[in-house]
Design an enzyme around this catalytic site. Structure first.
Site, short mmCIF file in Angstrom:
data_model
loop_
_atom_site.label_atom_id
_atom_site.label_comp_id
_atom_site.label_asym_id
_atom_site.label_seq_id
_atom_site.Cartn_x
_atom_site.Cartn_y
_atom_site.Cartn_z
N HIS A 76 0.83 -1.20 0.00
CA HIS A 76 0.00 0.00 0.00
C HIS A 76 0.87 1.26 0.00
CE1 HIS A 76 1.14 0.52 4.20
NE2 HIS A 76 0.85 -0.77 4.38
N ASP A 105 3.88 -4.73 3.44
CA ASP A 105 5.31 -5.02 3.40
C ASP A 105 5.59 -6.44 3.86
OD1 ASP A 105 4.59 -4.54 6.02
OD2 ASP A 105 6.09 -2.98 6.39
#
Length: 455
Positions: A53, A299
Site C-alpha cells: 500500500h 510489506d
C-alpha cells in the site's frame, strides 16, 4: 540487460538525496540484474503483481502519545494518506506503461482480477492503483468531469485471509516466533542494544522496551519523517539515533520469516496459490483471456513471499513498491521471471535470480524446489481446527439443533394434547352431571307457582 553487482545496483539510491522513506532496499547476497522497461510480449503468458500500500499514518501510537494521536494524525491509525494515494496512482500508471502491449487499452473484466487484504489502506491503494492503470477512454467515460471508472476490488475477512494477511491467527507460527525472540542470538542482540532500548523506553514511557516492540518506535518516527512538513521529531531525536534505530529494526525484521517453518506458514500459502494459478495457466485449465492477477497487500506480505523463495530483504519493502512474477512460454517451455520494483516512484526494475534456479528458471524446477513451503492444511499445521473438522463440527451442531428442535416440538405437542384431553374430560363431566335429577322437580316448581297464585 546486463548483470550488475548487487552493491552497485543500489549504490545510487544509497548515496542519493532521497529521504529514507523513499530510498531503496538492500538485498542479502542476491544476484540481480537491471530489467528492461517492457517484457517480451511474444512469450508473456500471465502476470502476478503484489504491491505494498501507499504512504500511511502510524499503525499504532507511541505509548506516550495515545491521548493526542488523533490530533496529530486526523486520518486515524494505519490509514492511507493523500501522499499514499498519489504514490499508488503513479504505480498504476507505471504498470499500465509496462504491460500496455500485453493487456488491452481498456479495462477488461475477463483479463484482470484484483484482490486486497481487508484493510482500508490496501483497499484504497488498490482503487488508486487501478485509477492510474485504467483511466476511462471514449465510451468508458461516464462523467466528463471525472476521468475515473470503478474497477472491482475483491477481499475477504482478515481472519480467513491466510495468503496476504500475515497477522492471521496461527498459534504454531506465533510459538515459533516467540522461540526466536527468546533465542540466544536475539538475547545477545538485546544485550548489545540495551542502552538504546532503555533510552527509547524512557523517552516514550515504555519501561522494559523489547526488541519486538521496537517497530512501533521506528514506524512512528518513520511516518513523521515522511511528513516532516507537518510533523516533527522530538527535539532530542537526531539522525544518528534514528540511523541506529533503523539498523536494529532492519535486523530484527528478518526474524519474522527466519526459519523454514515461518516461511511455510507465513509465506507458503500465497506462494502455493500463485503456483497453482500458474500451473492452471500452463495446463490450459485457466481461461486464455485471464492475464493479470494483482494483490494489494503489505510489506510483510512481500517479505514473506520473497523469503519463501529464498530471497531475504534486509529492510521491509517500501510504500507503493511491487514484486512482479511473470510466466513466459519459451520454445514450448514455461519460464518464471521474478522482478522487484523496490524504489517508490522510480521506474527502475530488477530481476532476481532464485537461489538454486539460475535464470532462465523453469516453472517446473522452481515448483519442485519450493513445494516444501506449500502448506498441505494450513489450519492443521497452525494448530487450528481444519476445514474438515470445522465442517464436521458444523454438521454435528446442525444435527444437535435439529434434534433439539424436534424434541421441543414433541414436548409442546404432547403438552398441548394433554391439556386438551384434560379440558375435554372436565367438559364431559359437566355434561354428565346435567342429565342427573334436578335439585327442584317440575312438580315442586308448579306447587310454588300455585302457592304464589293463592297468595
Amino acid at each position: 540487460m546486463r548483470n550488475i553487482p548487487i552493491c552497485a545496483v543500489f549504490l545510487a539510491a544509497c548515496y542519493s538525496n532521497l529521504p529514507i522513506c523513499e530510498a531503496s532496499h538492500k538485498l542479502h547476497k542476491l544476484k540481480a540484474k537491471l530489467a528492461g522497461e517492457k517484457p517480451n510480449f511474444d512469450t508473456l503468458e500471465y502476470v502476478h503483481v503484489i504491491w505494498r500500500h501507499g504512504d500511511r499514518t502510524p499503525a499504532l501510537p507511541l505509548w506516550n502519545e495515545k491521548e493526542i494521536f488523533a490530533e496529530k494524525w486526523s486520518e486515524g491509525q494505519g490509514e492511507l494518506t493523500r501522499k499514499g494515494m498519489a504514490q499508488q496512482y503513479r504505480l498504476g500508471d507505471w504498470m499500465r506503461s509496462r504491460y500496455s502491449g500485453f493487456l488491452g487499452d481498456r479495462f477488461d473484466r475477463a483479463e484482470i482480477y484484483v484482490r486486497s487484504s481487508d484493510y482500508n489502506r490496501t483497499l484504497m491503494s488498490a482503487q488508486a492503483n487501478m485509477a492510474g492503470m485504467f483511466p476511462p477512454k471514449e465510451h468508458e467515460i461516464w462523467n466528463k468531469s471525472l476521468l475515473w471508472q470503478p474497477v472491482p476490488v475483491h477481499t475477504m475477512p482478515r481472519e480467513m485471509d491466510i495468503q496476504i494477511n500475515q497477522e492471521a491467527d496461527c498459534p504454531v507460527a506465533k510459538a515459533e516466533l516467540d522461540r526466536i525472540w527468546n533465542s540466544e542470538e536475539v538475547l545477545k542482540m538485546k544485550e548489545q542494544n540495551k542502552e538504546l532500548l532503555t533510552f527509547l523506553g524512557e523517552k516514550f514511557n515504555k519501561p522494559d522496551l523489547q526488541l519486538q516492540d521496537l517497530w512501533i518506535v521506528y514506524d512512528n518516527l518513520f511516518c513523521q519523517q515522511c511528513h516532516n512538513d507537518t510533523h516533527q521529531w522530538p527535539e532530542w531525536m537526531t539522525d544518528t539515533i534514528f540511523k541506529r534505530l533503523v539498523r536494529v529494526y532492519d535486523v530484527t525484521s528478518q526474524f519474522e520469516y527466519h526459519t523454514d517453518l515461518l516461511r511455510r506458514l507465513r509465506g507458503g500459502s500465497l506462494l502455493k496459490e500463485i503456483f497453482e494459478r500458474f500451473k492452471a495457466k500452463a495446463s490450459g485449465t485457466l481461461s486464455k483471456k485471464t492475464k493479470f492477477f494483482a494483490y494489494s497487500a503489505h510489506d510483510s506480505t512481500i517479505a514473506a513471499l520473497l523469503a519463501s523463495m529464498g530471497i531475504f530483504l534486509e529492510v521491509f519493502p517500501l510504500y507503493a513498491t511491487a514484486v512482479l512474477l511473470e510466466l513466459h512460454k519459451v520454445d514450448g517451455k514455461y519460464i518464471l521471471e521474478i522482478y522487484h520494483k523496490n524504489i517508490t516512484d522510480s521506474p527502475l526494475l530488477y530481476e532476481y535470480e532464485i537461489p538454486g534456479c539460475p535464470i532462465p528458471c523453469s516453472l517446473d524446477k522452481m515448483h519442485e524446489d519450493l513445494i516444501k513451503f506449500f502448506p498441505d492444511n494450513w489450519n492443521e499445521e497452525c494448530g487450528l481446527p481444519s476445514n474438515d473438522q470445522s465442517a464436521k463440527k458444523y454438521i454435528v451442531t446442525i444435527i444437535v439443533l435439529a434434534v433439539t428442535c424436534i424434541l421441543l416440538a414433541v414436548i409442546l405437542v404432547t403438552d398441548f394434547w394433554l391439556h386438551r384431553r384434560k379440558r375435554h374430560r372436565i367438559v364431559s363431566g359437566m355434561e354428565g352431571r346435567s342429565g342427573a335429577r334436578p335439585l327442584i322437580s317440575d312438580a315442586e316448581e308448579d306447587g310454588d307457582d300455585l302457592d304464589n297464585h293463592e297468595i
